[in-house]
Design an enzyme around this catalytic site. Sequence first.
Site, short mmCIF file in Angstrom:
data_model
loop_
_atom_site.label_atom_id
_atom_site.label_comp_id
_atom_site.label_asym_id
_atom_site.label_seq_id
_atom_site.Cartn_x
_atom_site.Cartn_y
_atom_site.Cartn_z
CB SER A 121 -14.53 -1.32 10.51
OG SER A 121 -13.54 -1.41 9.50
CD GLN A 147 -6.40 -2.44 -30.16
OE1 GLN A 147 -6.48 -3.66 -30.00
NE2 GLN A 147 -7.00 -1.79 -31.15
N GLY A 151 9.89 -4.20 -15.13
CA GLY A 151 10.83 -4.25 -14.01
C GLY A 151 11.13 -2.89 -13.43
N PRO A 209 -6.71 -2.40 19.18
CG PRO A 209 -4.93 -3.30 20.43
CD PRO A 209 -5.88 -2.13 20.36
CB CYS A 259 -2.37 6.78 16.78
SG CYS A 259 -2.66 8.55 17.05
CD GLU A 279 -11.37 9.89 8.87
OE1 GLU A 279 -10.43 9.11 9.10
OE2 GLU A 279 -12.44 9.88 9.51
#
Length: 380
Positions: A133, A278, A341, A129, A158, A241
């Site tokens: 980073s 375009q 949409g 918590p 996790c 990773e």
Amino acid sequence: MPRALTDEQRDFVDAIGEFCRRECGTKQQRDALTDHGRHPHSRELYARMAELGWLGVSIPQDYGGAGRGMAELCLFLEETAYGRAPISGFATTIISAAAYEKFGSEPQKREVLSGVVRGRVEAISMSEPGAGSDVGALRCRAERRPGGWVVNGQKTWCSNAHIADHVLLVARTSGEGTKHEGLTQFMVPTGAEGLRISGIDTMGGREVNDLYFTDCFLPDDAVVGTVGAGWSQLVSGLNLERMILAALMLGTARRAFDDTVSYITQREQFGRPVGTFQALRHRIADMATELECARLLVDDVARTIDANPGVLFPREASMAKLKCTELAKHVALEGMQMMGGYGYATDYGMESLLRSTVVSTVYGGTSEIQRDIIGKSYGL
């Protein structure tokens, strides 16, 4: 542009593509495999891939794998992502497996690496918590006891812990030294007494979890690598990773792009396909160019890593992760805009591609962190 693949790599890519089209190529098939997207990992489909030997693509032959390199691993990740195969557990599994391969004891390697080949899932837990980073800020503690360690604290975000055999836990074992010292990795069975796994509901379905450790005892042989060396062990796996996430998002971006092109070549307004206007045609041209750049980057970094075993390429791996995740999010957003949409309709699938790409710029190191790493590599 033709892709520079060996005949074996081309056959591998073609086989994965055919498998995905056959087994999970329609929304109905994917809904059946994932309970309408609630569970992004299908044990059933995963087991079939294990039987084909694909899950062990980068696992050493001594443990039943194919022993291939980063290039083949990235191809597998990219093509399964493009084919929308619901095997979300593979990324955390292969990240964890690499740590055991480098630092684990022989019994740990035998259990985990051979398990990967057979279709078992593994997880890794770093975030808390108060520590995302900034991994060095983590507070979940493992304290020595006779014959082992006792873990107390909370981990969060996790991925795949609820379907994994083990969690590769990063915990603090010492408060001395810098904040990156005194971290240790542990192999924790997900059924361990004192560990509670609680799911976190997200727009991507059931994938991430909180972990609560209450006097969870781990024997001495649960330590992975060296006590106190958890940070350096983590850093050594960052190339992998980041490349895993880059390859996954490259495949996802390709899927979003192709689905968008398919739609705008068929959808007509004002008497002609909307893709011929375009405004859309130029956006497609820009995205196609960016996708080609991203693919070349991933391929080149993967080959460079394979040609230089043991060498870290933090700048290049961060570039690949940054480029592919940001591009995938951009392509999915553009796809929704061009489809109008219908881009929001679950039947068309673009909305689920957007959900999977938005989070990719956060997990595995945010885009801001990747930019910081790249900038620092230039002495800034």
